[in-house]
Motif scaffolding. Structure first.
Motif, PDB file in Angstrom:
ATOM      1  N   PHE A 260      -3.938 -32.871  21.946  1.00  0.00           N
ATOM      2  CA  PHE A 260      -3.562 -33.767  20.846  1.00  0.00           C
ATOM      3  C   PHE A 260      -3.108 -32.949  19.632  1.00  0.00           C
ATOM      4  N   LEU A 261      -3.809 -31.884  19.336  1.00  0.00           N
ATOM      5  CA  LEU A 261      -3.455 -31.051  18.184  1.00  0.00           C
ATOM      6  C   LEU A 261      -2.113 -30.343  18.408  1.00  0.00           C
ATOM      7  N   LYS A 262      -1.845 -29.944  19.650  1.00  0.00           N
ATOM      8  CA  LYS A 262      -0.552 -29.327  19.954  1.00  0.00           C
ATOM      9  C   LYS A 262       0.586 -30.325  19.750  1.00  0.00           C
ATOM     10  N   GLN A 263       0.312 -31.571  20.076  1.00  0.00           N
ATOM     11  CA  GLN A 263       1.327 -32.607  19.897  1.00  0.00           C
ATOM     12  C   GLN A 263       1.687 -32.817  18.427  1.00  0.00           C
ATOM     13  N   GLN A 264       0.790 -32.399  17.540  1.00  0.00           N
ATOM     14  CA  GLN A 264       1.052 -32.537  16.105  1.00  0.00           C
ATOM     15  C   GLN A 264       1.725 -31.288  15.522  1.00  0.00           C
ATOM     16  N   GLY A 265       2.034 -30.317  16.382  1.00  0.00           N
ATOM     17  CA  GLY A 265       2.795 -29.148  15.935  1.00  0.00           C
ATOM     18  C   GLY A 265       1.984 -27.898  15.665  1.00  0.00           C
ATOM     19  N   LEU A 266       0.694 -27.894  16.017  1.00  0.00           N
ATOM     20  CA  LEU A 266      -0.122 -26.692  15.805  1.00  0.00           C
ATOM     21  C   LEU A 266      -0.009 -25.763  17.002  1.00  0.00           C
ATOM     22  N   ASN A 267       0.037 -24.451  16.731  1.00  0.00           N
ATOM     23  CA  ASN A 267       0.003 -23.485  17.825  1.00  0.00           C
ATOM     24  C   ASN A 267      -1.453 -23.131  18.154  1.00  0.00           C
ATOM     25  N   ASN A 268      -1.653 -22.315  19.183  1.00  0.00           N
ATOM     26  CA  ASN A 268      -3.013 -22.020  19.657  1.00  0.00           C
ATOM     27  C   ASN A 268      -3.881 -21.383  18.574  1.00  0.00           C
ATOM     28  N   ASN A 269      -3.318 -20.437  17.828  1.00  0.00           N
ATOM     29  CA  ASN A 269      -4.101 -19.764  16.786  1.00  0.00           C
ATOM     30  C   ASN A 269      -4.464 -20.729  15.653  1.00  0.00           C
ATOM     31  N   GLU A 270      -3.554 -21.610  15.322  1.00  0.00           N
ATOM     32  CA  GLU A 270      -3.837 -22.599  14.282  1.00  0.00           C
ATOM     33  C   GLU A 270      -4.918 -23.580  14.730  1.00  0.00           C
ATOM     34  N   ILE A 271      -4.916 -23.903  16.002  1.00  0.00           N
ATOM     35  CA  ILE A 271      -5.955 -24.801  16.535  1.00  0.00           C
ATOM     36  C   ILE A 271      -7.320 -24.127  16.460  1.00  0.00           C
ATOM     37  N   VAL A 272      -7.379 -22.858  16.826  1.00  0.00           N
ATOM     38  CA  VAL A 272      -8.647 -22.106  16.720  1.00  0.00           C
ATOM     39  C   VAL A 272      -9.144 -22.111  15.275  1.00  0.00           C
ATOM     40  N   ALA A 273      -8.235 -21.830  14.341  1.00  0.00           N
ATOM     41  CA  ALA A 273      -8.616 -21.780  12.927  1.00  0.00           C
ATOM     42  C   ALA A 273      -9.094 -23.146  12.432  1.00  0.00           C
ATOM     43  N   LEU A 274      -8.361 -24.195  12.790  1.00  0.00           N
ATOM     44  CA  LEU A 274      -8.719 -25.524  12.311  1.00  0.00           C
ATOM     45  C   LEU A 274     -10.072 -25.964  12.848  1.00  0.00           C
ATOM     46  N   ARG A 275     -10.345 -25.654  14.105  1.00  0.00           N
ATOM     47  CA  ARG A 275     -11.643 -26.025  14.680  1.00  0.00           C
ATOM     48  C   ARG A 275     -12.782 -25.278  13.980  1.00  0.00           C
ATOM     49  N   LYS A 276     -12.551 -24.038  13.622  1.00  0.00           N
ATOM     50  CA  LYS A 276     -13.581 -23.273  12.902  1.00  0.00           C
ATOM     51  C   LYS A 276     -13.813 -23.856  11.506  1.00  0.00           C
ATOM     52  N   ILE A 277     -12.741 -24.314  10.879  1.00  0.00           N
ATOM     53  CA  ILE A 277     -12.881 -24.934   9.549  1.00  0.00           C
ATOM     54  C   ILE A 277     -13.693 -26.219   9.651  1.00  0.00           C
ATOM     55  N   TRP A 278     -13.375 -27.052  10.613  1.00  0.00           N
ATOM     56  CA  TRP A 278     -14.115 -28.304  10.799  1.00  0.00           C
ATOM     57  C   TRP A 278     -15.574 -28.041  11.157  1.00  0.00           C
ATOM     58  N   GLN A 279     -15.786 -27.046  11.993  1.00  0.00           N
ATOM     59  CA  GLN A 279     -17.145 -26.725  12.445  1.00  0.00           C
ATOM     60  C   GLN A 279     -18.020 -26.270  11.283  1.00  0.00           C
ATOM     61  N   GLY A 280     -17.429 -25.524  10.357  1.00  0.00           N
ATOM     62  CA  GLY A 280     -18.194 -24.984   9.247  1.00  0.00           C
ATOM     63  C   GLY A 280     -18.604 -23.543   9.493  1.00  0.00           C
ATOM     64  N   PRO A 281     -19.128 -22.868   8.471  1.00  0.00           N
ATOM     65  CA  PRO A 281     -19.424 -21.438   8.561  1.00  0.00           C
ATOM     66  C   PRO A 281     -20.422 -21.084   9.666  1.00  0.00           C
ATOM     67  N   THR A 282     -20.161 -19.954  10.287  1.00  0.00           N
ATOM     68  CA  THR A 282     -21.079 -19.403  11.286  1.00  0.00           C
ATOM     69  C   THR A 282     -21.272 -17.911  11.020  1.00  0.00           C
ATOM     70  N   THR A 283     -22.262 -17.338  11.689  1.00  0.00           N
ATOM     71  CA  THR A 283     -22.419 -15.886  11.667  1.00  0.00           C
ATOM     72  C   THR A 283     -21.314 -15.267  12.522  1.00  0.00           C
TER      73      THR A 283
END
Length: 507
Positions: free
Chosen positions: A284-307
């Motif tokens: 679904f995210l690819k269909q909105q124009g995000l590439n693989n690296n952008e999807i990884v980054a966006l998921r980390k942002i939504w998830q919130g900070p980790t170690t």
């Protein structure tokens, strides 16, 4: 006959005394006399009678809040008091001539540094004696350098901002009220969002006798955790992509998510009732124009900070929240100044040099240094409850600055410590507002009758069930929904006007 004549004269005398007590000259004299009040650590700088309009000093901080305070009109007659508390705490107290015998204190925002004159005006128009503080410094609410002077961290400035200014303000305001009206307020209320919400909860935790009722919105509690977390989106994009994701892409993704999930609650209104439950696929995210690296980054942002090893540190904002503040082309200034002045005590520190390891250290240092001072996460509210205090908290699900799950996390800890749902319901209720941004705004209904419900709860012993939330545009109600107490959700019954709260139920 003489007996009745004396009685008549006595009545005339009493009437004259009453008239004198409320005559314009008497009101002016009483207001002016407040400058003669004596305090151990404070002084009344100025008192003046205001009628109809007031022109406060324009400050950048107020402009940033969206307050139009070049001139405030439509005001009732009130005595305005400027009070200074040592070392540098400024207080503004407004005392209406037609008083409802209540105090309403107004909270600040961001790093404070300003007086919210616009919100004082709302309170005084409703008949409240009202008060606010700049928390001990004057400046831009986005700038945290007030705690760092002469290359040293100022512990007193931090303490004033964290808790001392509000408690001192409360004590002094009640003394001024008693001097002016001849009696203390019958009830005292707190009303604050963001930093103002944190200030109110700090009062409940540290000074539980100060207020009978606390109205808390999007509270900046767990300061030590959520504040460094506001820098996480920038760290992620820097590490994963070397640059921010284009905001147009992020906006497109957000809108596509809302469109996809919109009718799951039975109503097509552009509002997602529970964004935390959404499942969003990579495809679904690819269909909105995000590439693989952008999807990884966006998921980390939504998830919130980790170690560095992926262990949870704190929550992220929801996928339905606007990304422009924390994931825009530049970082949000508040956590950047926090890093520079509060943590590193070095104005030259560059956040871009942190990386994941540096961020983890930044986060841990924040918790170690500031949780005891300004974490405001003590879930033991037993003394506040014992004193009869009541509290309503609400948080917008689409808050783009303070993760709403952090407020839910605090509430769940209160449940555990205070004996469970029933015992907590006796004094505290939490409401989640779908589609609402930080304090206000967003697609959701952001005008909520929670403060009036709090007053009714405190004074008439009537606990609220649902709150009524409205969206008002150009003076018209365009959206109306009930809010159910968490963990219940507001569910549409399936038929009838969706702007009629009776067509919804709590489940």
């Amino acid at each position: 006959m003489m007996k009745y004549s004396l009685l008549f004269i006595s009545l005339l005398s009493q009437i004259s005394n009453i008239a004198l007590a409320v005559s314009p000259d008497s009101i002016v004299e009483r207001c002016n006399a407040l400058t003669e009040m004596k305090f151990d650590n404070a002084k009344v700088i100025k008192s003046e009678l205001i009628e109809e309009r007031f022109t406060p000093l324009t400050k950048l901080a107020d402009t940033l809040r969206g307050a139009e305070n070049n001139v405030i009109t439509g005001l009732p007659q009130f005595c305005r008091v400027e009070l200074a508390i040592q070392p540098e705490i400024n207080i503004e107290i407004w005392l209406p001539t037609q008083w409802n015998h209540r105090l309403q204190a107004i909270g600040g925002g961001g790093y404070a540094g300003f007086i919210p004159f616009d919100e004082l005006a709302v309170a005084v128009k409703d008949g409240y004696a009202t008060v606010a503080t700049d928390t001990g410094h004057q400046g831009n609410l986005l700038e945290g350098n007030f705690v760092f002077k002469n290359n040293q961290l100022q512990a007193d400035a931090i303490a004033d901002f964290a808790y001392r200014s509000v408690h001192e303000m409360t004590i002094k305001a009640k003394q001024v009220i008693e001097n002016y009206y001849g009696q203390m307020p019958s009830f005292s209320y707190w009303n604050g969002c963001s930093t103002g919400g944190r200030q109110g909860l700090m009062e409940a935790q540290k000074f539980p006798a100060d207020y009978n009722g606390l109205y808390i919105t999007a509270p900046a509690i767990q300061w030590d955790k959520f504040l460094p977390s506001e820098l996480w989106p920038q760290i992620v994009m820097q590490e994963e992509l070397g640059q921010p994701i284009d905001l147009a892409k992020l906006d497109k993704v957000r809108q596509a998510i809302i469109n996809l999930a919109d009718e799951q609650d039975g109503i097509k209104d552009g509002i997602i009732d529970d964004p935390a439950s959404l499942e969003i696929t990579d495809e679904f995210l690819k269909q909105q124009g995000l590439n693989n690296n952008e999807i990884v980054a966006l998921r980390k942002i939504w998830q919130g900070p980790t170690t560095q090893t992926g262990q949870f540190l704190w929550y992220g904002i929801e996928p339905t929240a606007q990304m422009d503040a924390l994931a825009g082309s530049t970082p949000f200034p508040i956590p950047v100044d926090y890093l520079k002045y509060w943590i590193n005590q070095n104005p030259t520190v560059d956040w871009k040099q942190l990386g994941y390891k540096g961020f983890e250290n930044y986060f841990n240092d924040s918790v170690h240094l500031y949780r005891p001072i300004i974490g405001t996460d003590n879930a033991d509210l037993s003394q506040f409850k014992h004193l009869g205090g009541k509290m309503i908290i609400w948080h917008g699900w689409d808050d783009k600055l303070i993760p709403p799950k952090g407020t839910i996390h605090y509430y769940n800890r209160v449940l555990k410590i205070m004996g469970g749902q029933n015992d907590t319901d006796e004094f505290l209720k939490l409401y989640m507002a779908p589609g609402v941004d930080h304090c206000k705004g967003g697609e959701g209904a952001d005008k909520i009758n929670g403060f009036q419900s709090l007053v009714n709860w405190v004074e008439n012993k009537q606990p609220p069930t649902t709150l009524t939330a409205q969206k008002i545009e150009k003076g018209q109600i365009t959206l109306q929904r009930p809010l159910c107490p968490y963990p219940q959700k507001t569910v549409y019954k399936g038929k009838g006007d969706t702007n009629n709260p009776t067509n919804f139920e709590c489940q």
